[in-house]
Design a protein around this motif. Structure first.
Motif, PDB file in Angstrom:
ATOM      1  N   GLY A  18      37.367  45.705  43.293  1.00  0.00           N
ATOM      2  CA  GLY A  18      38.433  45.062  42.533  1.00  0.00           C
ATOM      3  C   GLY A  18      39.779  45.759  42.684  1.00  0.00           C
ATOM      4  N   SER A  23      46.995  45.655  45.460  1.00  0.00           N
ATOM      5  CA  SER A  23      46.688  45.137  44.126  1.00  0.00           C
ATOM      6  C   SER A  23      47.614  45.818  43.130  1.00  0.00           C
ATOM      7  CB  SER A  23      45.222  45.385  43.770  1.00  0.00           C
ATOM      8  OG  SER A  23      44.947  46.755  43.694  1.00  0.00           O
ATOM      9  N   PRO A  24      47.885  45.158  42.013  1.00  0.00           N
ATOM     10  CA  PRO A  24      48.776  45.764  41.019  1.00  0.00           C
ATOM     11  C   PRO A  24      48.154  47.054  40.481  1.00  0.00           C
ATOM     12  CG  PRO A  24      47.764  43.755  40.159  1.00  0.00           C
ATOM     13  CD  PRO A  24      47.412  43.825  41.604  1.00  0.00           C
ATOM     14  N   LEU A  27      46.949  47.505  36.600  1.00  0.00           N
ATOM     15  CA  LEU A  27      45.736  46.750  36.266  1.00  0.00           C
ATOM     16  C   LEU A  27      44.519  47.370  36.954  1.00  0.00           C
ATOM     17  CD1 LEU A  27      44.277  44.422  34.907  1.00  0.00           C
ATOM     18  CD2 LEU A  27      45.093  42.889  36.708  1.00  0.00           C
ATOM     19  N   LEU A 108      44.315  41.014  30.638  1.00  0.00           N
ATOM     20  CA  LEU A 108      43.950  40.819  32.048  1.00  0.00           C
ATOM     21  C   LEU A 108      42.760  41.679  32.467  1.00  0.00           C
ATOM     22  CD1 LEU A 108      47.518  40.699  33.624  1.00  0.00           C
ATOM     23  CD2 LEU A 108      45.938  38.781  33.269  1.00  0.00           C
ATOM     24  N   VAL A 115      35.228  38.070  35.362  1.00  0.00           N
ATOM     25  CA  VAL A 115      35.125  37.491  36.707  1.00  0.00           C
ATOM     26  C   VAL A 115      34.304  38.409  37.612  1.00  0.00           C
ATOM     27  CG1 VAL A 115      36.431  36.792  38.743  1.00  0.00           C
ATOM     28  CG2 VAL A 115      37.313  36.268  36.459  1.00  0.00           C
ATOM     29  N   GLU A 119      31.044  37.923  40.106  1.00  0.00           N
ATOM     30  CA  GLU A 119      31.162  38.231  41.541  1.00  0.00           C
ATOM     31  C   GLU A 119      30.052  39.185  41.987  1.00  0.00           C
ATOM     32  OE1 GLU A 119      35.561  39.330  41.516  1.00  0.00           O
ATOM     33  OE2 GLU A 119      35.333  38.403  43.492  1.00  0.00           O
TER      34      GLU A 119
ATOM     35  N   ILE B 114      36.441  30.809  31.311  1.00  0.00           N
ATOM     36  CA  ILE B 114      36.138  31.557  32.550  1.00  0.00           C
ATOM     37  C   ILE B 114      34.630  31.594  32.760  1.00  0.00           C
ATOM     38  CG2 ILE B 114      36.255  33.790  33.725  1.00  0.00           C
ATOM     39  CD1 ILE B 114      38.849  34.363  32.128  1.00  0.00           C
ATOM     40  N   MET B 136      31.082  30.264  44.220  1.00  0.00           N
ATOM     41  CA  MET B 136      31.330  31.300  43.202  1.00  0.00           C
ATOM     42  C   MET B 136      32.110  32.469  43.780  1.00  0.00           C
ATOM     43  SD  MET B 136      27.832  31.573  41.058  1.00  0.00           S
ATOM     44  CE  MET B 136      26.682  30.283  41.432  1.00  0.00           C
ATOM     45  N   LEU B 137      31.767  32.857  45.008  1.00  0.00           N
ATOM     46  CA  LEU B 137      32.470  33.982  45.638  1.00  0.00           C
ATOM     47  C   LEU B 137      33.945  33.640  45.856  1.00  0.00           C
ATOM     48  CD1 LEU B 137      29.768  35.181  48.184  1.00  0.00           C
ATOM     49  CD2 LEU B 137      30.629  36.447  46.200  1.00  0.00           C
ATOM     50  N   GLY B 140      35.636  33.461  42.355  1.00  0.00           N
ATOM     51  CA  GLY B 140      35.808  34.824  41.834  1.00  0.00           C
ATOM     52  C   GLY B 140      36.952  35.540  42.523  1.00  0.00           C
ATOM     53  N   ASN B 141      36.976  35.451  43.837  1.00  0.00           N
ATOM     54  CA  ASN B 141      38.027  36.109  44.631  1.00  0.00           C
ATOM     55  C   ASN B 141      39.408  35.598  44.251  1.00  0.00           C
ATOM     56  OD1 ASN B 141      39.251  37.620  46.733  1.00  0.00           O
ATOM     57  ND2 ASN B 141      39.131  35.852  48.098  1.00  0.00           N
ATOM     58  N   THR B 143      40.287  34.303  41.404  1.00  0.00           N
ATOM     59  CA  THR B 143      40.567  34.403  39.970  1.00  0.00           C
ATOM     60  C   THR B 143      40.815  35.840  39.516  1.00  0.00           C
ATOM     61  OG1 THR B 143      39.152  32.468  39.547  1.00  0.00           O
ATOM     62  CG2 THR B 143      39.691  33.845  37.654  1.00  0.00           C
ATOM     63  N   GLY B 144      39.984  36.767  39.985  1.00  0.00           N
ATOM     64  CA  GLY B 144      40.018  38.132  39.452  1.00  0.00           C
ATOM     65  C   GLY B 144      40.902  39.096  40.224  1.00  0.00           C
ATOM     66  N   MET B 145      40.445  40.344  40.270  1.00  0.00           N
ATOM     67  CA  MET B 145      41.137  41.394  41.013  1.00  0.00           C
ATOM     68  C   MET B 145      40.396  41.643  42.321  1.00  0.00           C
ATOM     69  SD  MET B 145      43.833  43.237  39.978  1.00  0.00           S
ATOM     70  CE  MET B 145      43.602  45.011  40.114  1.00  0.00           C
ATOM     71  N   PRO B 146      41.111  41.979  43.409  1.00  0.00           N
ATOM     72  CA  PRO B 146      42.553  42.232  43.537  1.00  0.00           C
ATOM     73  C   PRO B 146      43.347  41.027  44.049  1.00  0.00           C
ATOM     74  CG  PRO B 146      41.436  42.979  45.506  1.00  0.00           C
ATOM     75  CD  PRO B 146      40.380  42.351  44.632  1.00  0.00           C
ATOM     76  N   CYS B 150      44.475  36.728  38.075  1.00  0.00           N
ATOM     77  CA  CYS B 150      44.599  37.910  37.197  1.00  0.00           C
ATOM     78  C   CYS B 150      45.481  38.957  37.866  1.00  0.00           C
ATOM     79  CB  CYS B 150      43.229  38.528  36.903  1.00  0.00           C
ATOM     80  SG  CYS B 150      42.176  37.533  35.829  1.00  0.00           S
ATOM     81  N   ALA B 151      45.253  39.175  39.144  1.00  0.00           N
ATOM     82  CA  ALA B 151      46.080  40.123  39.895  1.00  0.00           C
ATOM     83  C   ALA B 151      47.525  39.646  39.910  1.00  0.00           C
ATOM     84  CB  ALA B 151      45.545  40.281  41.320  1.00  0.00           C
ATOM     85  N   GLN B 153      49.143  37.870  37.741  1.00  0.00           N
ATOM     86  CA  GLN B 153      49.747  38.163  36.444  1.00  0.00           C
ATOM     87  C   GLN B 153      49.945  39.678  36.292  1.00  0.00           C
ATOM     88  OE1 GLN B 153      51.148  35.996  34.758  1.00  0.00           O
ATOM     89  NE2 GLN B 153      50.397  35.758  32.709  1.00  0.00           N
ATOM     90  N   GLY B 154      49.001  40.442  36.818  1.00  0.00           N
ATOM     91  CA  GLY B 154      49.086  41.907  36.734  1.00  0.00           C
ATOM     92  C   GLY B 154      50.307  42.469  37.453  1.00  0.00           C
ATOM     93  N   TRP B 155      50.699  41.815  38.566  1.00  0.00           N
ATOM     94  CA  TRP B 155      51.890  42.275  39.307  1.00  0.00           C
ATOM     95  C   TRP B 155      53.130  42.263  38.419  1.00  0.00           C
ATOM     96  CZ3 TRP B 155      51.993  45.119  43.399  1.00  0.00           C
ATOM     97  CH2 TRP B 155      51.022  44.994  44.401  1.00  0.00           C
ATOM     98  N   SER B 157      53.472  43.409  35.591  1.00  0.00           N
ATOM     99  CA  SER B 157      53.605  44.660  34.839  1.00  0.00           C
ATOM    100  C   SER B 157      54.009  45.825  35.734  1.00  0.00           C
ATOM    101  CB  SER B 157      52.277  45.014  34.144  1.00  0.00           C
ATOM    102  OG  SER B 157      51.971  44.081  33.137  1.00  0.00           O
TER     103      SER B 157
END
Lengths: 294, 294
Positions: A18, A23-24, A27, A108, A115, A119, B114, B136-137, B140-141, B143-146, B150-151, B153-155, B157
């Motif tokens: 992850g 990547s940020p 997070l 987040l 998620v 995965e 989710i 699913m893979l 997941g890729n 949606t989540g990190m990295p 989510c990533a 939105q994380g950027w 910050s």
């Protein structure tokens, strides 16, 4: 490799994936911060114990299941600590994620960990697609709506609460996931393992109530008196301290009786008995003799 | 059944399963409130179009993939609207979920959706376990990190932002999921379909920037001027309005060129061309001739 090492390796591997760049950074750090150092890793340890008792025929799937379950548990802690829920400043003896990283990254972090849990299981499907899919179905059922920990938390916004559904979802769900996912990862049916998980969950709920009533924040590593503060039902309020301890032992006796026939049945019974000791508050252990299972 | 009806049926079925009793009534209502009435359902429509272009050999899997993708999109809207992010009062012309149900239920609604997305795909594994796992893979890729939303939105910050990674994750991810999941649901490889999704995502980002700059809150159904307010990069600020429209058309021309060989190639190209019309702000359509694809 012992259970703790297998669990930590599987979690570390998931978090590491992850964090792949770019990547940020914050997070990515928050993900690591949330899962390390781990707490007691109780749920994945139960999962591994059940898998071992059933022969642990697909250890890679067991490892993935254990990691996925713990990631969901960690996600729930991060979101439960948010200002709009418990508004907790500390968790596992350090600042809560929203205190350390801010609220946006805490939201987040929880989302990303949910998620990531799925995965991990999807990637483990290479070992056995049918079992991996069943693990996802169990984890989803015990996490979301209407039966999972999201539902459990959701009950706290209701004025009329179905107490049985509330407790099963709030505390019981991830313990039922633990016993059922352990069985499925070892190629066994999930259904006969539900009661063991439910009963262990009930015992942990009572133990949590005891700790909440007896300990201070420093010992506990998180705020105390939260149940009183939020008006949540609590076994100590209902039965008193000694009554609650007695109640917890009865539940664990029932848990042992519910263990399905399997090669590791005796080992599991021993493990549950040992949990009764661990769960009894230290100051009560010396003064009372432990008699779970009698 | 047309795409819109298939998507709505699949989403309604998923939400209905999440509302099975006993369940906390408010959270159950919030799930329904969040997904209905739907927005344009753009991402699942793209998914269905790609699946159709590839022959749509497993329609039940396509339906599940479309529902799962839209559930993730809805979850992201609920969490993005929270006070700690955009603090938006309205969404799709009605009060945002945290305004209608309170912040705790908004967090839980996002979390539950989710989980529900992955449950929908896990249940669809009966039609083809290997394809379901691959769906699913991808989800997941994206949606989540990295790499996922989510990533993205994380950027926001971070002080030093990898702009390419930010845009690909924030807006592009679910469009890439749409084209790739559509292909996989129809039994095709995911990889050749990434570029089409990425380019459509870029075009939508520019269109979103245009709407944010040109429209008022009533027309848009959500707060405007959010990019300026949050200091986010914006194509209108960079290129001006006409420049941004031209840029969007170039991107869509590239999108059409990237469509992999498949039975429905011409249909897909037409669809992308039509999107250019839809995405151009109304007041510009009359004054300018559309020339995407030239």
């Amino acid at each position: 490799m012992d259970f703790a090492a297998r669990i930590d390796t599987a979690i570390t591997r998931a978090i590491h994936q992850g964090q792949a760049r770019p990547s940020p950074a914050k997070l990515a750090s928050a993900l690591h911060y949330t899962v390390t150092p781990g707490g007691a890793r109780i749920r994945p340890s139960i999962l591994m114990s059940v898998a071992a008792a059933c022969g642990d025929r697909t250890p890679d799937l067991t490892n993935a299941a254990a990691a996925a379950l713990e990631l969901i548990h960690c996600a729930s802690l991060v979101h439960d600590d948010l200002p709009c829920f418990d508004d907790a400043d500390t968790r596992r003896g350090k600042p809560a994620v929203h205190k350390a990283f801010g609220e946006p990254l805490a939201v987040l972090t929880g989302d990303s960990l949910i998620v990531m849990a799925f995965e991990v299981l999807a990637r483990a499907a290479v070992h056995d697609p049918a079992q991996a899919v069943q693990l996802m179905l169990i984890l989803g059922n015990r996490t979301g709506m209407p039966n999972g920990i999201c539902a459990g938390q959701g009950w706290e916004s209701e004025t009329e609460v179905d107490l049985r559904a509330y407790h099963r979802a709030k505390t019981g769900a991830l313990f039922m996931a633990a016993t059922q996912m352990g069985a499925v990862a070892a190629g066994e049916d999930a259904e006969p393992w539900e009661e063991l998980g439910a009963r262990i969950g009930e015992a942990f709920q009572v133990a949590d109530d005891l700790r909440d009533a007896l300990y201070d924040e420093e010992t506990l590593g998180k705020p105390v008196g939260q149940d009183d503060l939020h008006g949540r039902p609590n076994a100590v309020t209902e039965f008193g301290i000694e009554g609650a301890i007695g109640h917890m032992r009865e539940i664990l006796t029932g848990a042992i009786a519910s263990i399905p026939k399997c090669p590791g049945e005796a080992m599991l019974a021993k493990l549950v008995t040992a949990q009764a000791e661990v769960l009894t508050p230290i100051k009560w252990r010396a003064s009372q003799q432990m008699t779970p299972g009698e």
